[in-house]
Design a protein around this motif. Structure first.
Motif, PDB file in Angstrom:
ATOM      1  N   ALA A  19      23.398   0.958  17.913  1.00 11.52           N
ATOM      2  CA  ALA A  19      24.642  -1.119  17.616  1.00 11.52           C
ATOM      3  C   ALA A  19      25.143  -0.808  18.781  1.00 11.52           C
ATOM      4  N   PHE A  23      23.246  -5.314  19.577  1.00 12.17           N
ATOM      5  CA  PHE A  23      24.378  -5.726  19.702  1.00 12.17           C
ATOM      6  C   PHE A  23      24.567  -7.402  20.878  1.00 12.17           C
ATOM      7  N   TRP A  25      26.385  -9.616  22.748  1.00 12.35           N
ATOM      8  CA  TRP A  25      27.445  -9.885  22.642  1.00 12.35           C
ATOM      9  C   TRP A  25      28.251 -10.886  23.417  1.00 12.35           C
ATOM     10  N   PRO A  34      31.143  -1.879  17.516  1.00 15.81           N
ATOM     11  CA  PRO A  34      31.090  -2.179  17.396  1.00 15.81           C
ATOM     12  C   PRO A  34      31.091  -1.520  15.602  1.00 15.81           C
ATOM     13  N   TYR A  35      30.292  -0.793  15.463  1.00 16.65           N
ATOM     14  CA  TYR A  35      30.203  -0.014  13.988  1.00 16.65           C
ATOM     15  C   TYR A  35      30.102   1.070  14.404  1.00 16.65           C
ATOM     16  N   ALA A  50      34.551  -0.531  11.587  1.00 13.98           N
ATOM     17  CA  ALA A  50      34.317  -1.387  12.470  1.00 13.98           C
ATOM     18  C   ALA A  50      35.459  -1.776  14.039  1.00 13.98           C
ATOM     19  N   SER A  52      36.222  -4.543  16.994  1.00 16.05           N
ATOM     20  CA  SER A  52      36.106  -5.444  17.748  1.00 16.05           C
ATOM     21  C   SER A  52      37.368  -6.202  18.600  1.00 16.05           C
ATOM     22  N   GLY A  57      33.580 -11.383  16.297  1.00 16.88           N
ATOM     23  CA  GLY A  57      33.221 -10.359  16.257  1.00 16.88           C
ATOM     24  C   GLY A  57      32.615  -8.960  14.950  1.00 16.88           C
ATOM     25  N   GLN A  60      30.954 -10.434  11.773  1.00 14.05           N
ATOM     26  CA  GLN A  60      29.616  -9.995  12.337  1.00 14.05           C
ATOM     27  C   GLN A  60      29.078  -8.500  12.571  1.00 14.05           C
ATOM     28  N   SER A  61      29.742  -7.739  13.274  1.00 20.47           N
ATOM     29  CA  SER A  61      30.056  -6.210  12.955  1.00 20.47           C
ATOM     30  C   SER A  61      29.989  -5.813  11.438  1.00 20.47           C
ATOM     31  N   CYS A  62      30.257  -6.253  10.788  1.00 27.69           N
ATOM     32  CA  CYS A  62      31.100  -5.246   9.617  1.00 27.69           C
ATOM     33  C   CYS A  62      29.894  -5.820   9.243  1.00 27.69           C
TER      34      CYS A  62
END
Lengths: 172, 485
Positions: A19, A23, A25, A34-35, A50, A52, A57, A60-62
């Protein structure tokens, strides 16, 4: 820590490392994981946490974690673009509706996203999202689980000293 | 903290947690388990079965069957009946996969006849019945046809040459549940569901070719009543549900109920226990939509069976009728239904939630199809793809004790993440083939997640329910070919 990581290379830690690496950034330092998948939360299903610094963020992570449950994102290409615009009663329900919308796209137009850019407006609350991805191909994509739904179990966005956090449990 | 030690033994395999154990409990919780199964249940079961006991209008007991494990809101393996006037309806008491269920069809083929063709059969079925992430179904319908399916389920299928006339009566509720209201279904749910008729799904869903286990053919007289005439007879079992359609209806109404509870002053301990009075607008709307999903699930299993008959015809060069490929039965195990039951000496209607639990109506019940009415309802219990499954029969005792309900399967003991960490899909596939089970899966990760070691011992679950007299064993079925989503 490095020994533990090697030993646990096939569980959540592997996802954590991947991740961070994958990811985008936008110049910020990857200080927040992030997760991370949580193996012990839901026996029959899949859960992740998750984190952020920003709400954008976090969403997005989810979205990326959800997609990783369904497919190995490395096998996807951003061949086409889709957009999601949503508004909801609360930030929590906005996230629930957003993830549900991605599940609907998987079933209705067979679309999985490699890239996700989200702009959340917490005052409304609403969001605009751009997805870059492609139509599911059984030959090209390494597919994983067919996610049924986002559950409300442990669901909710929390403010943390580092920013924002949430736990999402998916029904498989 | 409520846990297994909060439960007092009532009889051999029945345990009770009294209402004094937790503030707000309206009825006791009843758990069906051996000492060993009880000790192995996660604490979530005890928390959740007592949370359910606190819901308005609950009747007699909140039940957990022998296969119980933690679920969302209600435990999986949970049963609860509610008064139609004062009680609630809860999506968490049904599950997202509305009318996930089991279907068993028989053949007159023997193991020796099928064994050399299992690979061809499984390969063909894998092509004919789409499984896995994002696949489209083989049945193409328009919106108005889809609405007919929501209302009439298997009856619609038979009228459209997707089944045999006697299929209709061999499905729980006669092939479709009354009370479907397509106007209560969201556009998103319809668009997810319309393209998924005739798909198996993923997770623990499967299509399996099975053979009678002669060493565990417990009651041949009852077996014969269901058309199982021989000790080497081949059958086909299907486990799947309403796919994205039911999932979306569950998601939609979980959101609606989350808000409705404030309106009706209902407080619950867990957001997944979201519910609304059955007599309220929200409760009625959800029931109307949920029944649409249930009827879609019956249809999904029906059209898959249609393909199974076709595949057997192609492989064995015989008409499916000549192979006696009749439906033995089709049961729901994620559902809420209005049923007539005897309660406190009166005949009443109750809204019975079964979440990972199976109807188990006893002999003589009018809802059982005529050929089986004298003996009782077939109860289909699906096991893991390695350990096999069971056919049981419903009992009068279930009518008296559990609103005519029993267990549904084996229940997981290992998380998906842990199973993938410990088991490699390709290795498992090879090992199973060496043991005479030819398996084909949409993904190797998915296969690893469903390994037998990730589940409870199904024999213990079935034995417990048999000892309790809630359902009786008829025959165990051993897998020889399996398709996994």
């Amino acid at each position: 820590m490095s020994v533990d990581m090697n030993r646990a290379s096939k569980d959540g830690v592997r996802f954590r490392l991947r991740a961070i690496k994958s990811f985008e950034w936008g110049g910020a330092q990857p200080m927040v994981v992030p997760y991370e998948f949580l193996p012990d939360v839901a026996l029959a299903d899949i859960a992740f946490e998750a984190n952020s610094r920003t709400l954008n963020g976090l969403f997005q992570s989810c979205a990326i974690a959800l997609t990783e449950v369904m497919v190995d994102r490395k096998t996807l290409k951003p061949r086409s673009r889709k957009e999601i615009s949503l508004s909801s009663e609360t930030l929590d329900t906005l996230l629930y509706d957003f993830l549900t919308e991605m599940i609907i796209m998987k079933d209705v137009i067979s679309f999985l996203a490699k890239r996700v850019t989200v702009r959340v407006d917490p005052t409304r609350p609403s969001l605009k999202c751009e997805l870059g991805g492609e139509t599911i191909s059984r030959s090209r994509h390494k597919l994983r689980n067919d996610v049924k739904a986002v559950t409300m179990h442990m669901f909710g966005i929390k403010k943390t000293p580092e920013g924002w956090a949430t736990t999402v449990v998916l029904d498989i | 903290m409520i846990n297994s030690s909060s439960a007092k033994q009532i009889s051999d395999v029945v345990w009770e947690i009294p209402p004094s154990a937790k503030p707000g409990m309206r009825v006791p919780a009843r758990i069906y388990a051996t000492k060993e199964l009880l000790a192995g249940m996660d604490n979530g079961v005890f928390e959740q079965v007592t949370n359910v006991a606190s819901l308005p209008g609950i009747m007699r007991y909140s039940y957990a069957m022998a296969d119980a494990h933690w679920g969302y809101g209600f435990p999986i393996g949970g049963v609860a009946a509610f008064d139609l006037e004062t009680g609630v309806i809860s999506p968490g008491g049904i599950g997202f996969d509305v009318n996930c269920g089991m279907r068993l069809i028989r053949t007159n083929l023997t193991f020796d006849e099928v064994k050399p063709r299992v690979k061809d059969l499984v390969d063909l079925l894998f092509r004919l019945v789409p499984a896995g992430v994002g696949v489209k179904g083989f049945l193409k319908v328009n919106q108005s046809q889809f609405e007919e399916i929501m209302k009439y389920g298997v009856k619609w299928c038979v009228e459209n040459d997707l089944g045999w006339p006697d299929d209709v009566s061999h499905v729980e509720e006669g092939g479709y549940i009354k009370g479907a209201d397509p106007t209560k279904v969201s556009r998103q749910a319809s668009s997810r569901g319309i393209s998924q008729l005739g798909t198996l799904g993923s997770g623990n869903h499967y299509l399996e070719i099975q053979v009678v286990d002669p060493s565990r053919y417990f009651d041949t007289k009852l077996g014969k009543a269901f058309g199982i005439e021989r000790e080497d007879q081949v059958l086909v079992m299907i486990h799947c549900g309403s796919r994205g359609f039911g999932h979306q209806i569950g998601s939609d109404y979980l959101r609606i109920f989350d808000g409705a509870m404030r309106k009706y002053n209902i407080e619950v301990r867990d957001r997944e226990l979201a519910c609304a009075p059955f007599s309220s607008k929200e409760g009625g709307d959800y029931y109307g939509a949920m029944v649409c999903a249930a009827n879609m699930a019956f249809t999904n299993r029906q059209v898959i069976v249609h393909r199974v008959r076709d595949a057997f015809g192609q492989v064995f060069h015989k008409e499916p009728e000549a192979m006696d490929m009749h439906l033995i039965y089709d049961v729901c195990h994620n559902i809420a239904k209005v049923e007539k039951h005897s309660y406190e000496g009166k005949n009443v209607e109750a809204l019975v939630h079964r979440k990972g639990a199976t109807r188990s109506f006893g002999p003589g019940h009018p809802d059982i199809p005529a050929p089986y009415r004298k003996v009782g309802q077939p109860v289909i219990i699906g096991g893991s793809m390695e350990t096999g499954s069971y056919l049981l029969i419903g009992t009068q005792k279930a009518m008296e004790e559990t609103f005519g309900s029993t267990a549904h399967g084996s229940g997981r003991t290992m998380s998906r993440t842990a199973a993938k960490r410990n088991i490699r899909g390709d290795v498992l596939q090879r090992q199973m083939q060496e043991r005479g089970i030819y398996v084909k899966a949409a993904t190797m990760d998915g296969l690893a997640e469903e390994a037998g070691v990730a589940y409870k011992d199904i024999s213990q679950v079935v034995e417990t329910m048999d000892r309790a007299g809630i359902s009786k064993k008829v025959v165990a079925l051993r897998p020889i070919g399996n398709i996994k989503g």
